[in-house]
Design a protein around this motif. Structure first.
Motif, PDB file in Angstrom:
ATOM      1  N   ALA A 100      -2.403 -11.756   9.395  1.00 34.43           N
ATOM      2  CA  ALA A 100      -2.143 -12.863   8.473  1.00 34.43           C
ATOM      3  C   ALA A 100      -1.855 -12.358   7.063  1.00 34.43           C
ATOM      4  CB  ALA A 100      -3.336 -13.814   8.466  1.00 34.43           C
ATOM      5  N   THR A 101      -2.604 -11.364   6.582  1.00 34.33           N
ATOM      6  CA  THR A 101      -2.342 -10.859   5.223  1.00 34.33           C
ATOM      7  C   THR A 101      -1.016 -10.113   5.168  1.00 34.33           C
ATOM      8  OG1 THR A 101      -3.506  -8.725   5.478  1.00 34.33           O
ATOM      9  CG2 THR A 101      -4.830 -10.639   4.829  1.00 34.33           C
ATOM     10  N   ARG A 102      -0.711  -9.368   6.235  1.00 31.79           N
ATOM     11  CA  ARG A 102       0.547  -8.610   6.223  1.00 31.79           C
ATOM     12  C   ARG A 102       1.767  -9.513   6.290  1.00 31.79           C
ATOM     13  NH1 ARG A 102      -2.712  -5.300   9.496  1.00 31.79           N
ATOM     14  NH2 ARG A 102      -1.749  -6.117  11.412  1.00 31.79           N
ATOM     15  N   ALA A 103       1.595 -10.736   6.795  1.00 28.64           N
ATOM     16  CA  ALA A 103       2.697 -11.698   6.767  1.00 28.64           C
ATOM     17  C   ALA A 103       2.997 -12.149   5.346  1.00 28.64           C
ATOM     18  CB  ALA A 103       2.353 -12.907   7.636  1.00 28.64           C
ATOM     19  N   LEU A 104       1.994 -12.068   4.461  1.00 29.35           N
ATOM     20  CA  LEU A 104       2.155 -12.460   3.064  1.00 29.35           C
ATOM     21  C   LEU A 104       2.433 -11.269   2.154  1.00 29.35           C
ATOM     22  CD1 LEU A 104      -0.904 -14.892   2.908  1.00 29.35           C
ATOM     23  CD2 LEU A 104       1.521 -15.545   3.036  1.00 29.35           C
ATOM     24  N   TRP A 105       1.884 -10.121   2.513  1.00 30.19           N
ATOM     25  CA  TRP A 105       1.979  -8.897   1.697  1.00 30.19           C
ATOM     26  C   TRP A 105       1.929  -7.722   2.668  1.00 30.19           C
ATOM     27  CZ3 TRP A 105      -1.949  -5.343  -0.575  1.00 30.19           C
ATOM     28  CH2 TRP A 105      -1.478  -4.658  -1.702  1.00 30.19           C
ATOM     29  N   PRO A 106       3.065  -7.068   2.910  1.00 27.13           N
ATOM     30  CA  PRO A 106       3.179  -6.160   4.067  1.00 27.13           C
ATOM     31  C   PRO A 106       2.583  -4.771   3.823  1.00 27.13           C
ATOM     32  CG  PRO A 106       5.251  -6.214   2.888  1.00 27.13           C
ATOM     33  CD  PRO A 106       4.342  -7.214   2.193  1.00 27.13           C
ATOM     34  N   HIS A 107       1.283  -4.737   3.527  1.00 22.81           N
ATOM     35  CA  HIS A 107       0.642  -3.454   3.232  1.00 22.81           C
ATOM     36  C   HIS A 107      -0.731  -3.391   3.881  1.00 22.81           C
ATOM     37  CE1 HIS A 107       3.830  -2.617   0.393  1.00 22.81           C
ATOM     38  NE2 HIS A 107       3.586  -3.760  -0.221  1.00 22.81           N
ATOM     39  N   ARG A 108      -1.161  -2.171   4.184  1.00 24.31           N
ATOM     40  CA  ARG A 108      -2.484  -1.931   4.744  1.00 24.31           C
ATOM     41  C   ARG A 108      -3.426  -1.548   3.603  1.00 24.31           C
ATOM     42  NH1 ARG A 108      -3.505   1.510   9.582  1.00 24.31           N
ATOM     43  NH2 ARG A 108      -5.261   0.024   9.608  1.00 24.31           N
ATOM     44  N   PHE A 109      -4.549  -2.227   3.529  1.00 22.84           N
ATOM     45  CA  PHE A 109      -5.461  -2.022   2.407  1.00 22.84           C
ATOM     46  C   PHE A 109      -6.887  -2.330   2.837  1.00 22.84           C
ATOM     47  CE2 PHE A 109      -4.769  -6.527   2.448  1.00 22.84           C
ATOM     48  CZ  PHE A 109      -5.991  -7.065   2.096  1.00 22.84           C
ATOM     49  N   GLN A 110      -7.821  -1.923   2.017  1.00 27.13           N
ATOM     50  CA  GLN A 110      -9.186  -2.433   2.078  1.00 27.13           C
ATOM     51  C   GLN A 110      -9.629  -2.734   0.660  1.00 27.13           C
ATOM     52  OE1 GLN A 110     -12.987  -0.092   2.738  1.00 27.13           O
ATOM     53  NE2 GLN A 110     -12.980  -1.311   4.630  1.00 27.13           N
ATOM     54  N   ALA A 111     -10.216  -3.915   0.457  1.00 25.55           N
ATOM     55  CA  ALA A 111     -10.778  -4.298  -0.837  1.00 25.55           C
ATOM     56  C   ALA A 111     -12.275  -4.489  -0.662  1.00 25.55           C
ATOM     57  CB  ALA A 111     -10.135  -5.587  -1.347  1.00 25.55           C
ATOM     58  N   VAL A 112     -13.062  -3.984  -1.613  1.00 28.54           N
ATOM     59  CA  VAL A 112     -14.514  -4.127  -1.583  1.00 28.54           C
ATOM     60  C   VAL A 112     -14.956  -4.695  -2.923  1.00 28.54           C
ATOM     61  CG1 VAL A 112     -16.737  -2.942  -1.427  1.00 28.54           C
ATOM     62  CG2 VAL A 112     -14.850  -2.250   0.061  1.00 28.54           C
ATOM     63  N   GLY A 125     -17.816  -5.262  -9.512  1.00 27.49           N
ATOM     64  CA  GLY A 125     -16.852  -4.186  -9.284  1.00 27.49           C
ATOM     65  C   GLY A 125     -15.926  -4.504  -8.133  1.00 27.49           C
ATOM     66  N   LEU A 126     -14.661  -4.134  -8.276  1.00 24.75           N
ATOM     67  CA  LEU A 126     -13.673  -4.323  -7.215  1.00 24.75           C
ATOM     68  C   LEU A 126     -12.990  -2.992  -6.956  1.00 24.75           C
ATOM     69  CD1 LEU A 126     -12.139  -6.274  -5.316  1.00 24.75           C
ATOM     70  CD2 LEU A 126     -10.473  -6.590  -7.163  1.00 24.75           C
ATOM     71  N   ASN A 127     -12.974  -2.584  -5.696  1.00 26.95           N
ATOM     72  CA  ASN A 127     -12.321  -1.340  -5.289  1.00 26.95           C
ATOM     73  C   ASN A 127     -11.225  -1.678  -4.281  1.00 26.95           C
ATOM     74  OD1 ASN A 127     -12.714   1.847  -5.231  1.00 26.95           O
ATOM     75  ND2 ASN A 127     -12.256   1.187  -3.151  1.00 26.95           N
ATOM     76  N   VAL A 128     -10.033  -1.119  -4.485  1.00 25.40           N
ATOM     77  CA  VAL A 128      -8.910  -1.330  -3.567  1.00 25.40           C
ATOM     78  C   VAL A 128      -8.419   0.031  -3.097  1.00 25.40           C
ATOM     79  CG1 VAL A 128      -6.583  -2.253  -3.273  1.00 25.40           C
ATOM     80  CG2 VAL A 128      -8.235  -3.463  -4.724  1.00 25.40           C
ATOM     81  N   ARG A 129      -8.283   0.192  -1.781  1.00 25.65           N
ATOM     82  CA  ARG A 129      -7.808   1.453  -1.199  1.00 25.65           C
ATOM     83  C   ARG A 129      -6.547   1.196  -0.387  1.00 25.65           C
ATOM     84  NH1 ARG A 129      -9.079   4.344   3.660  1.00 25.65           N
ATOM     85  NH2 ARG A 129     -10.629   2.735   4.197  1.00 25.65           N
ATOM     86  N   ASP A 133       0.828   4.011   4.964  1.00 25.17           N
ATOM     87  CA  ASP A 133       1.650   5.213   4.830  1.00 25.17           C
ATOM     88  C   ASP A 133       2.637   5.124   3.688  1.00 25.17           C
ATOM     89  OD1 ASP A 133       0.447   6.351   7.130  1.00 25.17           O
ATOM     90  OD2 ASP A 133       1.822   5.228   8.434  1.00 25.17           O
ATOM     91  N   ASP A 134       2.681   3.993   2.994  1.00 21.52           N
ATOM     92  CA  ASP A 134       3.609   3.791   1.890  1.00 21.52           C
ATOM     93  C   ASP A 134       2.847   3.360   0.644  1.00 21.52           C
ATOM     94  OD1 ASP A 134       6.071   4.157   3.473  1.00 21.52           O
ATOM     95  OD2 ASP A 134       5.462   2.270   4.425  1.00 21.52           O
ATOM     96  N   ALA A 135       3.395   3.699  -0.521  1.00 19.70           N
ATOM     97  CA  ALA A 135       2.791   3.266  -1.785  1.00 19.70           C
ATOM     98  C   ALA A 135       2.953   1.752  -1.936  1.00 19.70           C
ATOM     99  CB  ALA A 135       3.447   3.990  -2.951  1.00 19.70           C
ATOM    100  N   PHE A 136       2.044   1.147  -2.694  1.00 18.72           N
ATOM    101  CA  PHE A 136       2.199  -0.266  -3.025  1.00 18.72           C
ATOM    102  C   PHE A 136       1.682  -0.526  -4.426  1.00 18.72           C
ATOM    103  CE2 PHE A 136      -1.852  -0.550  -0.403  1.00 18.72           C
ATOM    104  CZ  PHE A 136      -2.724  -0.847  -1.435  1.00 18.72           C
ATOM    105  N   GLU A 137       2.093  -1.681  -4.975  1.00 15.18           N
ATOM    106  CA  GLU A 137       1.651  -2.133  -6.288  1.00 15.18           C
ATOM    107  C   GLU A 137       1.004  -3.504  -6.161  1.00 15.18           C
ATOM    108  OE1 GLU A 137       4.942  -2.158  -8.992  1.00 15.18           O
ATOM    109  OE2 GLU A 137       4.893   0.018  -9.287  1.00 15.18           O
TER     110      GLU A 137
END
Length: 271
Positions: A100-112, A125-129, A133-137
């Motif tokens: 569902a998230t990749r349909a809106l923003w096509p990237h692999r991430f983890q947020a804590v 605190g917010l951490n995003v990793r 395999d590709d850079a994102f902004e």
């Protein structure tokens, strides 16, 4: 989407207390020195829409600064609660990308998201990793609603020398005001490179706001006319809060594969 689960309550030091929900990893309440320090609208919608008040997590897009949904999807997703050390008053939640998230923003991430209470202060605190395999902004903010007794007597110190972008006037660039910020009518501003501590003065009560990793600050209050027309807010409720947000908007965060970014906002009770 199911309605958010019952709030999680956590006792902090010196009779302080945190309340949060895993829906959006959103803080709802912080009581410190016998006072509620966050604002939660009495009309807040808990049916699965964005919750008005507390500290919504804005990710991976602030407002319309990008092609995705306004203010991103993190605030309307179910995060999972993470285990924490029972000896430390801390809450932690994680959000991983999925179909569902990749349909809106096509990237692999983890947020804590982590929230930790100390005597007279709260750290968020917010951490995003980047797990792909590709850079994102991305652009990001902690959309912090701070409770006040009466907006008419409030001033915000620390931005007197900073020029700003007026979002209420189509993002017009404006010079520094040279005086502490007062709240009269709608106010919606982005302050680039606002690194100095801010002080929210509400009569005899003073709250200091500090940030690390977030280069920008957003200050928002809808004013009476907008508030009256917002179904989850209502007439005169704008008098009870000011949003002071730690943000990265003007220069987005860019992460290469495997890289992480961390930002933190601290709320410190001075009086």
């Amino acid at each position: 989407m199911a309605a958010p689960a019952a709030p999680i309550r956590l006792a902090g030091p010196a009779d302080s207390e945190l309340q949060a929900t895993a829906f959006g990893a959103q803080l709802l309440s912080w009581r410190c020195r016998g006072r509620e320090r966050l604002y939660l609208s009495p009309r807040a919608d808990f049916s699965g829409a964005a919750i008005r008040g507390g500290v919504p997590v804005i990710f991976p897009q602030f407002a319309s600064h990008g092609p995705g949904p306004r203010h991103g999807f993190a605030r309307t997703r179910d995060w999972r609660a993470l285990p924490t050390d029972a000896r430390i008053p801390r809450l932690a939640f994680a959000l991983d990308d999925d179909e569902a998230t990749r349909a809106l923003w096509p990237h692999r991430f983890q947020a804590v998201l982590e929230a930790e209470a100390e005597p007279d202060r709260l750290h968020i605190g917010l951490n995003v990793r980047n797990r792909g395999d590709d850079a994102f902004e991305f652009t990001v903010a902690l959309h912090t609603y701070l409770r006040v007794d009466d907006l008419a007597g409030v001033r915000l110190e620390g931005l007197e020398d900073r020029p700003y972008l007026d979002s209420a006037a189509a993002g017009r660039a404006c010079p520094a005001a040279a005086t502490p910020l007062r709240f009269e009518g709608e106010l919606d501003r982005i302050y680039p490179d606002a690194r100095a501590p801010l002080r929210l003065c509400d009569g005899e009560h003073v709250l200091r706001v500090e940030a690390q990793g977030f280069a920008d600050a957003v200050v928002w209050n809808p004013g009476a006319a907008l508030a009256a027309g917002m179904a989850d807010l209502g007439q005169d409720e704008q008098r009870r809060f000011v949003c002071v947000e730690a943000a990265r908007i003007v220069e987005p965060v860019r992460l290469a594969p495997g890289e992480s970014w961390r930002g933190r906002q601290s709320l410190i009770v001075e009086s």
